[in-house]
Design a protein around this motif. Structure first.
Motif, PDB file in Angstrom:
ATOM      1  N   GLN A 163       0.836  -1.200   0.000  1.00  0.00           N
ATOM      2  CA  GLN A 163       0.000   0.000   0.000  1.00  0.00           C
ATOM      3  C   GLN A 163       0.873   1.253   0.000  1.00  0.00           C
ATOM      4  O   GLN A 163       2.019   1.226   0.459  1.00  0.00           O
ATOM      5  CB  GLN A 163      -0.908   0.015   1.223  1.00  0.00           C
ATOM      6  N   ALA A 164       0.307   2.331  -0.509  1.00  0.00           N
ATOM      7  CA  ALA A 164       1.018   3.601  -0.493  1.00  0.00           C
ATOM      8  C   ALA A 164       1.451   3.948   0.930  1.00  0.00           C
ATOM      9  O   ALA A 164       0.683   3.750   1.883  1.00  0.00           O
ATOM     10  CB  ALA A 164       0.136   4.704  -1.059  1.00  0.00           C
ATOM     11  N   LYS A 193       4.981   5.285  -3.238  1.00  0.00           N
ATOM     12  CA  LYS A 193       3.881   5.980  -3.891  1.00  0.00           C
ATOM     13  C   LYS A 193       3.383   5.140  -5.068  1.00  0.00           C
ATOM     14  O   LYS A 193       4.151   4.349  -5.626  1.00  0.00           O
ATOM     15  CB  LYS A 193       4.351   7.336  -4.418  1.00  0.00           C
ATOM     16  N   PRO A 194       2.125   5.339  -5.477  1.00  0.00           N
ATOM     17  CA  PRO A 194       1.642   4.586  -6.642  1.00  0.00           C
ATOM     18  C   PRO A 194       2.525   4.773  -7.883  1.00  0.00           C
ATOM     19  O   PRO A 194       2.682   3.834  -8.669  1.00  0.00           O
ATOM     20  CB  PRO A 194       0.238   5.160  -6.854  1.00  0.00           C
ATOM     21  N   GLU A 195       3.125   5.937  -8.028  1.00  0.00           N
ATOM     22  CA  GLU A 195       3.974   6.178  -9.197  1.00  0.00           C
ATOM     23  C   GLU A 195       5.302   5.427  -9.136  1.00  0.00           C
ATOM     24  O   GLU A 195       6.067   5.442 -10.107  1.00  0.00           O
ATOM     25  CB  GLU A 195       4.234   7.671  -9.386  1.00  0.00           C
ATOM     26  N   SER A 253      -0.305   0.219  -4.304  1.00  0.00           N
ATOM     27  CA  SER A 253      -1.727   0.555  -4.426  1.00  0.00           C
ATOM     28  C   SER A 253      -2.046   1.824  -3.647  1.00  0.00           C
ATOM     29  O   SER A 253      -1.455   2.102  -2.609  1.00  0.00           O
ATOM     30  CB  SER A 253      -2.582  -0.602  -3.920  1.00  0.00           C
ATOM     31  N   SER A 254      -3.018   2.567  -4.152  1.00  0.00           N
ATOM     32  CA  SER A 254      -3.384   3.844  -3.493  1.00  0.00           C
ATOM     33  C   SER A 254      -4.462   3.646  -2.451  1.00  0.00           C
ATOM     34  O   SER A 254      -5.052   2.577  -2.327  1.00  0.00           O
ATOM     35  CB  SER A 254      -3.864   4.835  -4.550  1.00  0.00           C
TER      36      SER A 254
END
Length: 127
Positions: free
Chosen positions: A13-14, A87-89, A126-127
């Motif tokens: 997770q983020a 982060k998701p990125e 994942s966000s």
């Protein structure tokens, strides 16, 4: 020849953390630089971090400064990428790479500058 095997990828997770490992075999790495790159969906492979094996000096991409740390374990012939505050990125396939270098060589930020590559490990945030 240098053989590189990455491990440690996964789904997180983020805000979470992961540690990637790259086990090297075939050569003594004292005259090598070891880099981490990543390639996200539809993107070009980009530089993440590099370490000069003998000097222990490091260089990080601006996008990961303060969050990712590259290090190496001489006894295990392994380089690590500790990834915090993900982060998701940051979602991408992460690759380990190696190239011979002069004693303090470090500024290797382009994929074409590396001779050996691992198979990659998927990191999904994942966000």
């Amino acid at each position: 020849q240098v053989q590189l095997v990455e491990s440690g990828g996964g789904l997180v997770q983020a805000g979470g953390s992961l540690r990637l490992s790259c086990a090297a075999s075939g050569r003594t790495l004292s005259r090598y630089a070891m880099g981490w790159f990543r390639q996200g969906p539809g993107k070009e492979r980009e530089f993440v971090a590099v370490i000069n094996w003998s000097a222990g000096t490091t260089l990080d991409a601006d996008s990961v400064k303060g969050r990712f740390t590259i290090s190496r374990d001489n006894a295990k012939n392994t380089v690590y990428l500790q990834m915090n505050s993900l982060k998701p990125e940051d979602t991408a396939v992460y690759y380990c790479a190696a190239r011979p270098t002069m004693p303090y060589g470090l500024g290797y930020t382009q994929p074409r500058e590396y001779d050996y590559w691992g198979q990659g490990t998927q990191v999904t945030v994942s966000s």
